[in-house]
Design a protein around this motif. Sequence first.
Motif, PDB file in Angstrom:
ATOM      1  N   ASN A  30       0.833  -1.192   0.000  1.00 35.15           N
ATOM      2  CA  ASN A  30       0.000   0.000   0.000  1.00 35.15           C
ATOM      3  C   ASN A  30       0.876   1.254   0.000  1.00 35.15           C
ATOM      4  O   ASN A  30       1.644   1.464   0.927  1.00 35.15           O
ATOM      5  CB  ASN A  30      -0.896  -0.030   1.244  1.00 35.15           C
ATOM      6  N   PRO A  31       0.738   2.119  -0.994  1.00 34.53           N
ATOM      7  CA  PRO A  31       1.539   3.350  -1.024  1.00 34.53           C
ATOM      8  C   PRO A  31       1.306   4.256   0.187  1.00 34.53           C
ATOM      9  O   PRO A  31       2.166   5.056   0.516  1.00 34.53           O
ATOM     10  CB  PRO A  31       1.102   4.028  -2.322  1.00 34.53           C
ATOM     11  N   ASP A  32       0.163   4.129   0.840  1.00 35.37           N
ATOM     12  CA  ASP A  32      -0.069   4.919   2.056  1.00 35.37           C
ATOM     13  C   ASP A  32       0.932   4.534   3.136  1.00 35.37           C
ATOM     14  O   ASP A  32       1.354   5.388   3.932  1.00 35.37           O
ATOM     15  CB  ASP A  32      -1.497   4.733   2.567  1.00 35.37           C
ATOM     16  N   ASP A  33       1.311   3.258   3.179  1.00 32.70           N
ATOM     17  CA  ASP A  33       2.334   2.818   4.128  1.00 32.70           C
ATOM     18  C   ASP A  33       3.678   3.465   3.795  1.00 32.70           C
ATOM     19  O   ASP A  33       4.436   3.831   4.688  1.00 32.70           O
ATOM     20  CB  ASP A  33       2.478   1.295   4.114  1.00 32.70           C
ATOM     21  N   TRP A  34       3.943   3.612   2.509  1.00 33.21           N
ATOM     22  CA  TRP A  34       5.186   4.252   2.086  1.00 33.21           C
ATOM     23  C   TRP A  34       5.217   5.695   2.576  1.00 33.21           C
ATOM     24  O   TRP A  34       6.243   6.182   3.026  1.00 33.21           O
ATOM     25  CB  TRP A  34       5.325   4.273   0.577  1.00 33.21           C
ATOM     26  N   LEU A  35       4.067   6.363   2.438  1.00 30.26           N
ATOM     27  CA  LEU A  35       4.006   7.771   2.826  1.00 30.26           C
ATOM     28  C   LEU A  35       4.296   7.965   4.310  1.00 30.26           C
ATOM     29  O   LEU A  35       4.969   8.926   4.692  1.00 30.26           O
ATOM     30  CB  LEU A  35       2.639   8.360   2.476  1.00 30.26           C
TER      31      LEU A  35
END
Length: 120
Positions: A30-35
Amino acid sequence: MMDKMMATLLESLHEATQRLEQAVAVKESNPDDWLAILDEREELIHQMQERFSAGSVLTEAQRVQLTQIYEVNQRLIPLIEGCKQGVQQQLNNLHRSKLAMNSYNEAGPNGYGAFFDRKK
């Protein structure tokens, strides 16, 4: 003089960079985790810049560690850009599908599931 706070910040940055690399390497992550990890890293970098402004200097071992972090960053940038382009392509396809659906939905009547194309 070795700055313990700088060593702690650098170690935290290194650990966060490793977590980011692991998160990006997972195919369906999930890119939100990256953020969240990127925000954490940004805060650590800000704190390190404040320490540098106060006169802190890096030891040779810390410079090597910072170089390793930089190398990981250089590997991550193309991966993140590739994911970004994939998401953009999906958005473009969705937008095209939506436009096509709207143009046919506004075309007029349909009867019992039959489709009457008025665009001819």
